[in-house]
Design a protein around this motif. Sequence first.
Motif, mmCIF file in Angstrom:
data_model
loop_
_atom_site.group_PDB
_atom_site.id
_atom_site.type_symbol
_atom_site.label_atom_id
_atom_site.label_comp_id
_atom_site.label_asym_id
_atom_site.label_seq_id
_atom_site.Cartn_x
_atom_site.Cartn_y
_atom_site.Cartn_z
ATOM 1 N N ALA A 122 0.832 -1.208 0.000
ATOM 2 C CA ALA A 122 0.000 0.000 0.000
ATOM 3 C C ALA A 122 0.862 1.251 0.000
ATOM 4 C CB ALA A 122 -0.929 0.021 1.212
ATOM 5 N N ASP B 283 -8.710 3.795 4.745
ATOM 6 C CA ASP B 283 -9.307 4.298 3.511
ATOM 7 C C ASP B 283 -9.203 3.289 2.380
ATOM 8 O OD1 ASP B 283 -6.601 4.427 3.346
ATOM 9 O OD2 ASP B 283 -6.486 6.475 2.619
ATOM 10 N N GLU B 284 -8.480 2.197 2.583
ATOM 11 C CA GLU B 284 -8.402 1.136 1.576
ATOM 12 C C GLU B 284 -9.350 -0.010 1.875
ATOM 13 O OE1 GLU B 284 -4.451 0.770 2.558
ATOM 14 O OE2 GLU B 284 -3.656 1.980 0.919
ATOM 15 N N THR C 262 -13.970 -5.276 0.670
ATOM 16 C CA THR C 262 -13.625 -3.900 1.026
ATOM 17 C C THR C 262 -14.624 -3.419 2.058
ATOM 18 O OG1 THR C 262 -12.727 -3.474 -1.190
ATOM 19 C CG2 THR C 262 -13.262 -1.565 0.177
ATOM 20 N N SER D 163 -2.095 4.606 4.146
ATOM 21 C CA SER D 163 -3.146 3.958 4.918
ATOM 22 C C SER D 163 -3.582 4.912 6.012
ATOM 23 C CB SER D 163 -2.629 2.642 5.514
ATOM 24 O OG SER D 163 -3.664 1.963 6.168
#
Length: 542
Positions: free
Chosen positions: A14, A34-35, A74, A17
């Motif tokens: 990533a 946010d991921e 998600t 984060s």
Amino acid sequence: MSTPLRTLPAPEGAIHSRVVQVATGKSHALLITDEGVLYSWGSNNEFCQLGRAALSQVKMFEPAPIITGLKTETVVQIACGMNHSLALTRNGVLFAWGSNKAGQLGVEGFSTTAPVNELVVKVPTHVKYFNGAEGCLVARSCSCGPESSAAVTTKGEVYVWGAISYYLIGAHSEYNRGENCTVPVCIRGMPRELGPNKDTGPDQVSLYKDTFACNIARLNIEEDMVNLISSLKNRSSQLMAVMRMKRAEANERGTGDGGMFAVEELRLLNHDFQNAKKAVQSQMDELEKQRVLSESELSRVKRELTVCDQQDAALTETARGLEVKRDEVEDSSSDKRTLETKLHDISHFKSSNQRKRLQLLKSRDEAEQELLRLTQELSLATNQKHQLESRTRMIRNLHGDQGSKSSAAGDEGLKVADGKRRELAATEPDKLSGVGRFMGLQEVLAISDRALQDVSSSLKEVCAASHSGDGSILESVLEENVQLRKEINVLIEEKRARAEFGAYGDKGGGDIVEQGILQFFEEAKTMRDEPPPQAASAASRM
């Protein structure tokens, strides 16, 4: 629970984060980034409320991602009860885990005869009716009470399960066939029109024991999305206009005789910032030395604790051997008195060792607290140093120390951003359809989507070309525009499919609600094949 959460481990691969939501229970907590990655930690995992395995107390206190059951999902919303949790994915699927004492998980397999310690779900599991299968319910929000759960569907219906379901429905014997407090049950009798608009309904729900409350919002998300897109477009245009104006003002200040700040004032400010930066650097060096000493002291205490534990184990083993020998000799023999003397000495040594161990444990706690304090102060000093460096760079830019090099770098970043903006403008379907030969709107949309993907993947070039703080701002503005263009393409594709195939009833299997272009041509073909009324009457007379 007062566990300090200082840093969040970024998922592998990533770029960034950031925490977007946190939820807490009695002895556990969750957060999502946010991921869409879900983390859990806590001081107790008796009811598997962490949703993952924790082999030690240290592992429980450290935030770690929940992988099982959510690896390909998600997560967009979370909620915690006293000893259970809910997670909502972007597809409207609900997962639950933890204690199922009151049926608050809403999963299959609840048994009224099972003991409480067996009524647990160890990993995230689909909530009944919210498992993402065709025809199942789609959740837009979720919430937890102490031993209750609830969700609001995309149609504005409120479902509850667990203790609150019994209080509201079961206690009054209002369950329908197949309903009970262990599965989601719809709250019947709620008004459909709760606001000034006809398309409003429940949006978020909150629970506590036998009470729940809802806020309302518009259920038709498409209209809100169109308004949001229009608002963001206007804001983007305003930001670009402000940026051009600021750039023009900066150029005028750079070329004019006067400026906002005099040269002497800028020099004094730069001198003050340099002195402050040196003081902060000296403070950081001192803190780093103290931190190294604190770490060394903590390591020494831990080693001595290990020695105490080893001595205690050795003394305990020796005492057991002497007790066995004492039981084997006669009571009046001198050997027994000797063995008792040795046992008394070992007991004295163990007591002394225990007192030393308690002192070392106290010293270890003090050393850990001191190390934590030094680490926090060092982090604050580092942030202060970065701020001073940023201010120093700003002063140098205003003073003109960087000369034409900084200006050229800024212009280069602006040129790259303008090029990306032009590429983005060229991806609009109406412009594409006017400059090329395409077989239809679907092909235009496909090429537009590919072009948007290319622009999105190359936005990092803006930051790379600009060495000032404007690079990240330009990149964020372009990124918002790319996202808006993608959403507009999705809406166009939906309209195209609706115009071509028509619109059907619920779940795609009902009657045709709106006729599409294909139905129009089929009706036209049917009318063409039928003979006109006059020809039909003449044929019947013959």
